[in-house]
Design a protein around this motif. Structure first.
Motif: not given
Length: 106
Positions: A23-25, A27-30, A33-34, A74, A76
């Motif tokens: 979830r932390v990762r 939540d960093r996405l636009t 990006e998601q 990032k 990912m």
């Protein structure tokens, strides 16, 4: 230890990963990006060709390039070889499907 114990522990471990590590990762996405990672997830754990991901998104490879670059920055995804893309975190493809079940890309 029984099979039931293993199944129960596996479910609890996955829920804990979903709630924190993954979830932390996420939540960093636009949102774009998601969508990129969700499209990748439909292709499996990878690696996948950039063109395959762009096709899944319904966009040109040139449009997907900046998204890919941002996701690499990032941490990912990464490029194991030219034009290939893979998740940096094992099982993140399955998390993306769980996190975004109503956003398939076909």
């Amino acid at each position: 230890m029984t099979l039931e114990d293993v199944v129960s522990a596996s479910g609890k471990a996955m829920a804990a990963l979903d709630a924190s590590f993954f979830r932390v990762r996420f939540d960093r996405l636009t949102p774009r990006e998601q969508d990129y990672l969700r499209a990748m997830a439909e292709l499996g754990p990878g690696p996948h060709r950039s063109g395959e991901i762009a096709a899944k998104l319904g966009i040109a490879v040139t449009s997907a390039g900046p998204l890919r670059t941002g996701l690499i920055r990032k941490g990912m995804i990464w490029s194991p070889s030219h034009g290939d893309t893979a998740f940096t975190v094992p099982m993140f493809d399955r998390y993306m499907v769980r996190a975004m079940p109503d956003r398939p890309h076909s």
